[in-house]
Each structure stands twice: as C-alpha cells, then as structure tokens.
Write a protein that holds these residues in place. Structure first.
Motif, mmCIF file in Angstrom:
data_model
loop_
_atom_site.group_PDB
_atom_site.id
_atom_site.type_symbol
_atom_site.label_atom_id
_atom_site.label_comp_id
_atom_site.label_asym_id
_atom_site.label_seq_id
_atom_site.Cartn_x
_atom_site.Cartn_y
_atom_site.Cartn_z
ATOM 1 N N SER A 57 56.382 47.509 27.776
ATOM 2 C CA SER A 57 55.225 46.622 27.877
ATOM 3 C C SER A 57 54.783 46.515 29.339
ATOM 4 C CB SER A 57 55.625 45.256 27.309
ATOM 5 O OG SER A 57 55.171 44.222 28.134
ATOM 6 N N LYS A 58 53.483 46.242 29.500
ATOM 7 C CA LYS A 58 52.912 46.097 30.842
ATOM 8 C C LYS A 58 53.533 44.930 31.601
ATOM 9 C CE LYS A 58 48.269 47.883 31.372
ATOM 10 N NZ LYS A 58 46.859 47.630 31.178
ATOM 11 N N ASP A 59 54.068 43.957 30.854
ATOM 12 C CA ASP A 59 54.698 42.788 31.498
ATOM 13 C C ASP A 59 55.835 43.188 32.422
ATOM 14 O OD1 ASP A 59 53.013 41.197 30.106
ATOM 15 O OD2 ASP A 59 54.474 40.668 28.539
ATOM 16 N N LYS B 254 55.189 43.010 36.016
ATOM 17 C CA LYS B 254 55.316 41.682 36.649
ATOM 18 C C LYS B 254 56.777 41.385 36.964
ATOM 19 C CE LYS B 254 51.338 39.824 34.234
ATOM 20 N NZ LYS B 254 51.294 39.649 32.773
ATOM 21 N N GLN C 30 54.264 45.610 42.980
ATOM 22 C CA GLN C 30 54.138 46.389 41.735
ATOM 23 C C GLN C 30 54.022 47.865 42.082
ATOM 24 O OE1 GLN C 30 51.372 45.451 38.664
ATOM 25 N NE2 GLN C 30 51.920 43.282 38.612
ATOM 26 N N LYS D 162 64.787 39.106 35.180
ATOM 27 C CA LYS D 162 63.340 39.410 35.093
ATOM 28 C C LYS D 162 63.038 40.702 34.329
ATOM 29 C CE LYS D 162 62.179 36.161 38.205
ATOM 30 N NZ LYS D 162 61.718 34.869 37.673
#
Ligand code: UFG
Length: 338
Positions: free
Chosen positions: A37-39, A42, A51, A189
């Motif tokens: 996922s693109k998350d 983050k 990033q 994270k």
C-alpha cells in the motif's frame, strides 16, 4: 548514489529502503501495489524523515521498464524484490509466477546490459536447498529439485543471473538466499501486511493472538526434531534489510570476488514451531490457541543457515534474537489493528 528498489513497498523491500536511506542512498521505488500500500511511503518517511521517489507501475510492462531506465539513467544499483511469493498460489497458477518472477527478471537484466552494467541484488530463498542433506546449510549445498513453481522461479532466477553475469563482466550480482524473515521495524511504523489468510507461521501466530484467526494449526509433530515440529531459521527483517545494504555496497566498492556471488542470510539457529509459540507467549504475555494437525505437503523437516560466509565475506551478522523478532511482530500487529 541512486538505487532502484523494485517491490520497495513490500515487507522486506520497505525495511531495506529504510536502511538504504539511513546510509545516505537515494532510493527510487517501483511497486505496482499488488501486495502493498502507498501508506508504506508514510511509514518510511516517519522513520527516516524522507520518502523515496515512487513510481507506480507493473514491471511486466517491458516498455515501462525501458522508459524508467531512460528517465533514471543515473541508477547504478538495483535491489530486485518485486515477485510473487505464495507457494500454493504458484501451484495453482504457474504461468503467473513465471511471468512475474522470471519474465520481469529478464526484462530488468536486459536493461542493465544495455546500460553497460550495474550492481544487482536478487531475492532468493533457502527453498533452493529443499531438505538439505547436512545442517547447518552452507552455500555449497546442492540445489534440490523445486517443490513448487515458486521455488523453481528462485532456482531458475539464480541461473539466469549467473549465466548473464558470465558473459557481461560489467554486470555484478549477488543472490541472497533468505531463511525465514519475520518481525517488523522497532518503530512500529512498517511491517508485514499479508493479503488474506497468512500462509506463514509468524503472521498467523500474531493474527490468532489478536483475534483475527480462531486457532493456529501446527503442521505435524512427528518430525525427527527436538519436539517433533518443523525447524526453521527465523531472521529479523531489519537484520535481513541491513544485509542488502552490505551486499550492494560490496558490489559498488568492487569488493566482490567474482561477478556473481551467493550468500545465505539466516541467524544460524534453528527453532521449532513449538519454540516459536513459547517465545511468542513469553514476549506477548498472550496465550495462543493452537492445535497439532497433519503435516503440510511440501514442508521440509529442518532448515537453518551456516552463516560463516555471510559473517566473514559480507561482514554481516544477524543481531536480533527470536524473542526480539517476535516482540516486534506483535507490536506491529497491535499497531495495525489499533
Ligand atoms: N507452520 C505451521 N502452521 C502454519 C504455518 C506454518 O505449523 O499455519 C509451520 C510450517 O509447517 C513450518 C514452519 O511453521 O514448519 C514455518 O512455515 P512458514 O510457512 O512460515 O515458512 P516455510 O519455511 O514453509 O517457508 C519457506 C520460505 C518460503 C518458501 C518455503 C518453501 O519462507 O519462501 O519455505 O517451502 F517458499
């Protein structure tokens, strides 16, 4: 130094991006988000303050790979994680595995040839050894016939890279044979996010403890091992990620002894399924609901790494214990479900 990380938002990929950025590399991630996922971008930013550059596309598109290397002509290293990895699915759909894991590999190598060379790190697996005749397993142990199309893609992938390096002295490659990667970043994270029902032991354990799964099934307790359950070498994903940086640096510094090398990445210590459960219960304080069932088809009895070559030649050693790795996996599971 600009590095392409394919599959850089996946489990091992994302932890490696963190370690690369910590070491000052500029990272470009290519990922099609098929199992990520693109998350994750983050999460990487929360840990490293930065990033990576992100290009979302499917590497089966040969034209897009060509365009990528035109746009990023200053990429000197590639760490290639992008691949399918479910053993059962590979038996059901072998062509998907050959296309994703072999087709894509050849496209990338063609571009690196065209560039006139690069440093290339390949995700291989201890599955290439099958049930090894001797333990711990050294890199010289014979490669055994693959049990699944997935396993075969790792064997054939290694051969393709070896053969390509043989005729292209500017192309340098290292195949890293992972034992069983587990755990998550200590920050909580980033971590493993398996799609659907997990096939691997540790995510199944943490999902059972958190209440997503009813019960863990322990596949067989009649193996010739300490307690009858299967033995594996569970390695913390952060240790594994650091090995990738070491391997890449070795090639960039021209420290490699030949332009195709192979290293085992494990802790050197074997743990049984019941030992994993006990360790998990100890570090989490949770009681795990599990039962013993029949063996799973295709499972080997025991596999753990001889780590001498990685220790001495690569200058890398796994540091985390099983307890620490399982604790990080549990913290991550709790964070994700919170
Ligand atoms: N296990 C269980 N219950 C589960 C899942 C696993 O008892 O629900 C046991 C297995 O039987 C095995 C151990 O836990 O003894 C580890 O199993 P994993 O599925 O986590 O890992 P594997 O060693 O089977 O997988 C490894 C690599 C794969 C590779 C595979 C080939 O991680 O990349 O070996 O067999 F494809």
């Amino acid at each position: 130094m600009k590095v392409l990380v394919t599959g850089g938002l996946g489990f091992i990929g994302s932890h490696t991006v963190v370690e690369l950025q910590n070491e000052g590399f500029e990272v470009v991630v290519v990922d099609n988000l098929s199992n990520s996922s693109k998350d994750v971008l983050k999460g990487i930013e929360a840990i490293t303050g930065k990033q990576p550059i992100f290009e979302e596309f499917d590497l089966r598109d040969k034209q897009k790979i060509q365009d990528f290397f035109k746009k990023y002509d200053d990429v000197t290293g590639v760490i290639h994680f992008a691949a399918s990895k479910a053993v059962g699915e590979s038996v059901e759909n072998p062509l998907l595995y050959y296309e994703n894991n072999i087709g894509v590999l050849t496209y990338i190598l063609q571009q690196l040839e065209k560039k006139g060379g690069a440093s290339f790190i390949f995700s291989s697996s201890c599955t290439v050894y099958g049930q090894a005749d001797a333990l711990p397993i050294t890199e010289d142990a014979p490669v055994k016939p693959a049990e699944s199309p997935y396993g075969n893609t790792k064997q054939v992938g290694e051969e393709i890279i070896r053969d390509t390096c043989k005729v292209n002295s500017d192309l340098k490659a290292i195949a890293l044979r992972y034992f069983n990667p587990i755990g998550a970043h200590p920050s909580g994270k980033i971590g493993e996010l398996p799609l659907g029902v997990p096939q691997n032991l540790v995510p199944f354990v943490t999902q059972t403890a958190i209440g997503l799964r009813e019960q863990l099934l322990v596949f067989g307790n009649d193996y010739p091992t300490v307690d009858g359950t299967g033995i594996r070498d569970y390695i913390h994903v952060v240790d594994l990620a650091k090995a990738h940086v070491k391997a890449l640096q070795r090639l960039l510094d021209d420290k490699n002894e030949s332009n195709y090398e192979v290293f085992n990445l494990g802790t050197g210590k074997g743990s049984s399924v019941l030992e994993v459960i006990q360790s998990f219960e100890r570090v989490s304080g949770e009681k795990l609901n599990y039962k013993i069932v029949d063996r799973r088809a295709g499972d080997v009895i025991a596999a753990y790494a001889d780590t001498q070559k990685a220790n001495e030649v690569l200058g890398w050693k796994a540091k985390s214990t099983l307890d620490e790795a399982l604790k990080s996996a549990w913290e991550w599971e709790k964070n994700v479900r919170a």
